[in-house]
Design an enzyme around this catalytic site. Structure first.
Site, mmCIF file in Angstrom:
data_model
loop_
_atom_site.group_PDB
_atom_site.id
_atom_site.type_symbol
_atom_site.label_atom_id
_atom_site.label_comp_id
_atom_site.label_asym_id
_atom_site.label_seq_id
_atom_site.Cartn_x
_atom_site.Cartn_y
_atom_site.Cartn_z
ATOM 1 N N TRP A 221 6.299 56.207 36.194
ATOM 2 C CA TRP A 221 6.583 57.049 34.721
ATOM 3 C C TRP A 221 6.355 58.483 34.890
ATOM 4 O O TRP A 221 6.291 59.125 33.754
ATOM 5 C CB TRP A 221 5.609 56.287 33.861
ATOM 6 C CG TRP A 221 6.070 54.940 33.735
ATOM 7 C CD1 TRP A 221 5.622 53.483 34.379
ATOM 8 C CD2 TRP A 221 7.121 54.387 32.754
ATOM 9 N NE1 TRP A 221 6.350 52.435 33.797
ATOM 10 C CE2 TRP A 221 7.310 53.029 32.942
ATOM 11 C CE3 TRP A 221 8.015 54.952 31.764
ATOM 12 C CZ2 TRP A 221 7.987 52.201 32.199
ATOM 13 C CZ3 TRP A 221 8.928 54.200 31.067
ATOM 14 C CH2 TRP A 221 8.880 52.824 31.545
ATOM 15 N N ASP B 71 3.790 62.817 26.640
ATOM 16 C CA ASP B 71 3.969 61.682 25.592
ATOM 17 C C ASP B 71 2.615 61.794 24.651
ATOM 18 O O ASP B 71 2.031 60.825 24.990
ATOM 19 C CB ASP B 71 4.123 60.645 26.351
ATOM 20 C CG ASP B 71 4.740 59.601 25.178
ATOM 21 O OD1 ASP B 71 4.970 59.866 24.048
ATOM 22 O OD2 ASP B 71 5.075 58.544 25.574
ATOM 23 N N GLU C 293 -11.698 62.464 22.357
ATOM 24 C CA GLU C 293 -11.297 62.918 23.632
ATOM 25 C C GLU C 293 -12.396 63.077 24.582
ATOM 26 O O GLU C 293 -11.987 62.924 25.925
ATOM 27 C CB GLU C 293 -11.033 64.477 23.232
ATOM 28 C CG GLU C 293 -10.513 65.462 24.339
ATOM 29 C CD GLU C 293 -10.122 66.858 23.898
ATOM 30 O OE1 GLU C 293 -10.677 67.475 23.073
ATOM 31 O OE2 GLU C 293 -9.291 67.554 24.553
ATOM 32 N N GLU D 59 14.298 56.420 28.905
ATOM 33 C CA GLU D 59 13.527 55.322 28.773
ATOM 34 C C GLU D 59 14.481 54.075 28.961
ATOM 35 O O GLU D 59 14.277 52.957 28.121
ATOM 36 C CB GLU D 59 12.489 55.120 27.983
ATOM 37 C CG GLU D 59 11.515 56.006 28.144
ATOM 38 C CD GLU D 59 10.222 55.849 27.219
ATOM 39 O OE1 GLU D 59 10.212 55.358 26.270
ATOM 40 O OE2 GLU D 59 9.233 56.506 27.666
ATOM 41 N N GLU E 113 -1.065 55.709 19.166
ATOM 42 C CA GLU E 113 -0.766 54.874 20.471
ATOM 43 C C GLU E 113 -1.836 55.423 21.836
ATOM 44 O O GLU E 113 -2.085 54.357 22.375
ATOM 45 C CB GLU E 113 0.543 55.465 21.166
ATOM 46 C CG GLU E 113 1.038 54.653 22.339
ATOM 47 C CD GLU E 113 2.524 54.997 22.791
ATOM 48 O OE1 GLU E 113 3.274 55.731 21.990
ATOM 49 O OE2 GLU E 113 2.865 54.694 23.780
ATOM 50 N N GLU F 245 6.959 48.808 17.321
ATOM 51 C CA GLU F 245 6.608 49.377 18.724
ATOM 52 C C GLU F 245 5.565 50.363 18.441
ATOM 53 O O GLU F 245 5.774 51.187 17.515
ATOM 54 C CB GLU F 245 7.882 50.088 19.289
ATOM 55 C CG GLU F 245 7.540 50.617 20.659
ATOM 56 C CD GLU F 245 8.807 50.595 21.706
ATOM 57 O OE1 GLU F 245 9.827 49.905 21.375
ATOM 58 O OE2 GLU F 245 8.602 51.358 22.542
ATOM 59 N N ARG F 246 4.431 50.194 19.272
ATOM 60 C CA ARG F 246 3.352 51.063 18.966
ATOM 61 C C ARG F 246 2.811 51.007 17.470
ATOM 62 O O ARG F 246 2.360 51.943 16.857
ATOM 63 C CB ARG F 246 3.414 52.455 19.322
ATOM 64 C CG ARG F 246 4.266 52.545 20.570
ATOM 65 C CD ARG F 246 3.597 51.905 21.890
ATOM 66 N NE ARG F 246 4.336 52.112 22.909
ATOM 67 C CZ ARG F 246 4.234 51.481 24.099
ATOM 68 N NH1 ARG F 246 3.015 50.310 24.120
ATOM 69 N NH2 ARG F 246 4.906 51.640 25.162
HETATM 70 C C1 GCV Z 1 9.886 54.115 20.950
HETATM 71 C C2 GCV Z 1 6.474 56.409 24.609
HETATM 72 C C3 GCV Z 1 6.068 55.155 23.877
HETATM 73 C C4 GCV Z 1 7.348 54.078 23.577
HETATM 74 C C5 GCV Z 1 8.192 55.200 22.718
HETATM 75 C C6 GCV Z 1 8.560 56.116 23.283
HETATM 76 C C7 GCV Z 1 9.558 57.221 22.544
HETATM 77 O O1 GCV Z 1 6.930 56.062 25.886
HETATM 78 O O2 GCV Z 1 5.131 54.292 24.760
HETATM 79 O O3 GCV Z 1 7.024 53.050 23.204
HETATM 80 O O4 GCV Z 1 9.355 54.376 22.469
HETATM 81 O O5 GCV Z 1 7.642 56.965 23.872
HETATM 82 O O6 GCV Z 1 9.148 58.107 22.030
HETATM 83 O O7 GCV Z 1 10.797 56.996 22.520
#
Ligand code: GCV
Length: 681
Positions: free
Chosen positions: A544, A364, A514, A285, A392, A159-160
């Site tokens: 979100w 985030d 940036e 989430e 990310e 993920e990411r």
């Molecule tokens: C692992 C963000 C990311 C998610 C990640 C989440 C987290 O929302 O987009 O991919 O999930 O952070 O830190 O739990």
């Protein structure tokens, strides 16, 4: 799959005088043995010197009494030679008997060895001073826990992840091989002492990691990590009592659930006795958590903490808890407030082996965010800072974005937890190191940016973030330049032109990224889901909680008392500073305020003109980075040059897409033309 040695790529160094031919090692544990092996390997490859290694403690004791300047001693837990007692610390000093590297513990010895290696690799003037007794080197880690969090899934995806697939998992099986050891070496070489190998979103097969099915693999992996002083941790599924235990609930106050966890932890620790503990994402989430049962996060964390306590285990509990089904029309609910609102009322309620892990910003991992106010608030709770080395929102390892300067700003942020007069040493660094409240379990974690790509990090230069996180977590006083400079020298050798250009590219990369993506703290203008590339309204009318609130008159989120009230989560004088548009630091202006396009910034420019200029200049600088990098064509290995060049080219092209999308959006919405008459579509 082939892989590089990254910064442990030992090239021969010509100019160093290294007067030692024998090493004596106190090899009473596996980490000390590793230290000796690593030193012999490095000296052989870097200096072409074959050291004689004596691993006999009696012989070592005798040699220590002699006057023998050609010997090198690797010791640990020895009060006579250690000038620091902090775990993971080391002292390197010349004595009558020879050069002594003494760790306050075995890990400290290993870090001392890697320090000596680094001094050789970088041809540091300090090396000769230390070797000739002109200076002793004494280091203690700033943070007790220095940890990586991998978001690797059991199917091999990450993920990411922007560097290929996982090197821990594939097809629901564990991978344990030579690369596991190579990874552990990289960690130890920069002082990282803990790692979580699986994604915090624990689903399907990953839930089963705490069962017999995976114990063998975990045990093998933990043993390799242990050679390098790295503790293995896992992320766990809060609903495991239901998914594994056949229960119909996972209420943390239910006796059956508590009994499930106690038994489960016993099984885990029986199989892997030096297992570190667990990282938990709960009620976040869509992940399960205590809220379902009307319980709070202290109930959830403490239940697990009790179960691991008999084995010395830790529970690292994430504070990334917010409402992800928000209505965009609701201007009062503010995702930035959520961490503080959820966790402040629980301050002091967590057991001592629980650490709250707090993302650097309250939203985030944006290009720039305010520092999470939880660091200013929590006083009786172990805290850990979470940053994201995985890029990310900062270019996904296609664009160069050296993040150490950002992390340093976070660490240096003054919380005023010790009073508004500012007299106390109460920065985020002071808090997460345990210095301020005297906490034992605390530190720093980074979401890892590695994968099974040949170069580990997709973009070769993104390895500076991996390296940099470890070095910074070990020593928060190091500057971003020092870290970048070390990384360049260790990775690419002593060519001064390579050093000069790469240093400049790294140091300018965050501000440049940036400026063409998200100036003044606005954030979030990315494509939904994958988060790559510009999309101004991508998240604007979504659930979100991530809005920019642009209209025909202005942009930015009002987080003042009149708005969401978020500014009030800070201690004074920070709260007042952020509350007023005049005193709010401009790089965060749109994070805290809804600002008219005609508002004059300190430069005298209007907000809208700044938006245009920033995007034009950013894209131009991205183009210049590509040109600067071209100068290294003959100085880097061809495949390395080609790999990095391709990324800079992509970045340069893509920065224009950012520039044009954002400038066009704001020209159309505001109707105000660019003073300089440049092309806006
Ligand atoms: C692992 C963000 C990311 C998610 C990640 C989440 C987290 O929302 O987009 O991919 O999930 O952070 O830190 O739990």
């Amino acid at each position: 799959m082939e892989y590089t040695k990254a910064w442990l790529n030992y090239r021969q160094v010509e100019q160093i005088r290294f007067p030692f031919d024998t090493i004596y090692v106190q090899n009473d544990c596996v980490v000390a043995e590793t230290a000796a092996k690593e030193l012999c390997l490095a000296v052989k490859e870097l200096l072409k010197i074959k050291l004689q290694c004596i691993a006999n403690i009696a012989e070592m004791q005798t040699a220590l009494q002699k006057d023998n300047r050609n010997a090198l001693f690797l010791l640990h837990d020895n009060a006579a030679y250690a000038q620091t007692k902090v775990p993971g610390g080391y002292t390197i000093s010349l004595q009558e008997a020879g050069l002594i590297i003494c760790g306050s513990d075995a890990n400290g010895l290993l870090y001392g060895v890697f320090e000596l290696i680094r001094l050789i690799q970088t041809e540091s003037p300090l090396l000769s001073k230390v070797c000739h007794g002109k200076e002793a080197l004494v280091k203690s880690p700033s943070n007790p826990l220095r940890m990586l969090n991998h978001w690797d899934n059991m199917d091999g995806s990450i993920e990411r992840g922007y560097s290929g697939n996982s090197f821990f998992f594939a097809k629901d099986e564990m991978i344990v091989n030579e690369r596991t050891r190579e990874y552990a070496r990289l960690l130890a070489s920069v002082g990282i002492n803990a790692t979580v190998i699986n994604n915090v979103n624990v689903k399907q097969a990953a839930t089963w990691l705490i069962t017999e099915r995976y114990f063998n693999g975990l045990k093998q992996m933990a043993a390799i990590f242990a050679e390098y002083g790295v503790k293995l941790f896992l992320s766990l599924n809060f609903a495991a009592p239901m998914e594994l235990g056949g229960l119909n609930l996972c209420d943390p106050l239910d006796d059956k659930v508590r009994a499930f966890w106690k038994k489960k932890m016993q099984e885990v620790y029986d199989a892997i006795p030096d297992f570190g503990g667990f990282l938990v994402k709960a009620d976040s989430e869509g992940r399960p958590g205590p809220f379902t049962y009307g319980r709070n996060h202290a109930d959830g964390a403490n239940m697990l903490a009790e179960a691991v306590a008999p084995y010395g285990g830790l529970i690292i509990w994430r504070c990334f808890v917010y409402n992800c089904t928000q209505d965009w029309r609701d201007y009062k609910t503010d995702r930035a407030r959520a961490g503080y609102d959820n966790f402040m009322p629980l301050d002091g309620k967590f057991l001592d082996n629980v650490i709250l892990q707090i993302k650097n910003g309250p939203m985030d991992f944006q290009v720039r965010e305010a520092v999470s106010p939880l660091f200013s608030g929590l006083r009786q709770t172990n805290q850990m800072l979470e940053v994201q080395a995985a890029q990310e929102y900062t270019g996904q390892q296609k664009h160069l974005c050296y993040l150490v300067p950002m992390w340093k700003e976070v660490l240096q942020f003054k919380t005023y937890a010790g009073g508004s007069d500012g007299a106390a040493a109460d920065t985020v660094a002071d808090i997460v190191s345990g210095r301020f409240y005297g906490q034992k379990h605390c530190g720093m974690a980074a979401v890892a940016n590695t994968g099974n790509d040949e170069n580990w990090t997709g973009h070769d230069m993104a390895a500076a973030n991996f390296y940099g996180f470890g070095r910074l977590a070990y020593d928060t006083e190091l500057t971003s330049e020092e870290i970048a400079s070390e990384w360049i020298r260790c990775t690419y050798g002593s060519d001064t032109e390579v050093h000069k250009i790469m240093l400049q590219l790294l140091m300018e990369s965050w501000p440049i990224y940036e400026s063409y993506t998200s100036p003044l703290g606005i954030g979030w203008m990315v494509n939904p889901n994958h988060h790559y590339g510009p999309n101004v309204d991508g998240y604007e009318y979504d659930r979100w909680g991530t809005y920019h609130r642009s209209d025909c008159k202005g942009m930015g989120v009002d987080r003042t008392m009149k708005g969401t009230g978020y500014t009030m989560q800070y201690n004074e004088p920070n709260a007042s500073m952020y509350e007023s548009m005049e005193t709010c630091p401009e790089e965060l202006l749109l994070f805290f305020h809804h600002v008219p396009y005609t508002w004059k910034l300190k430069t005298g420019k209007t907000l809208i003109q700044h938006i245009y200029d920033s995007h034009f200049e950013g894209a131009m600088k991205a183009q210049q980075m590509l040109e600067q990098f071209r100068a290294l064509k003959e100085r880097l290995e061809p495949e390395v040059y080609a790999r990095i060049y391709e990324r800079f080219k992509l970045q340069s092209d893509h920065s224009k897409e950012w520039r044009d999308r954002i400038n066009t959006y704001y020209y159309r919405i505001s109707g105000i033309p660019d003073e300089k008459g440049r092309t806006i579509y």
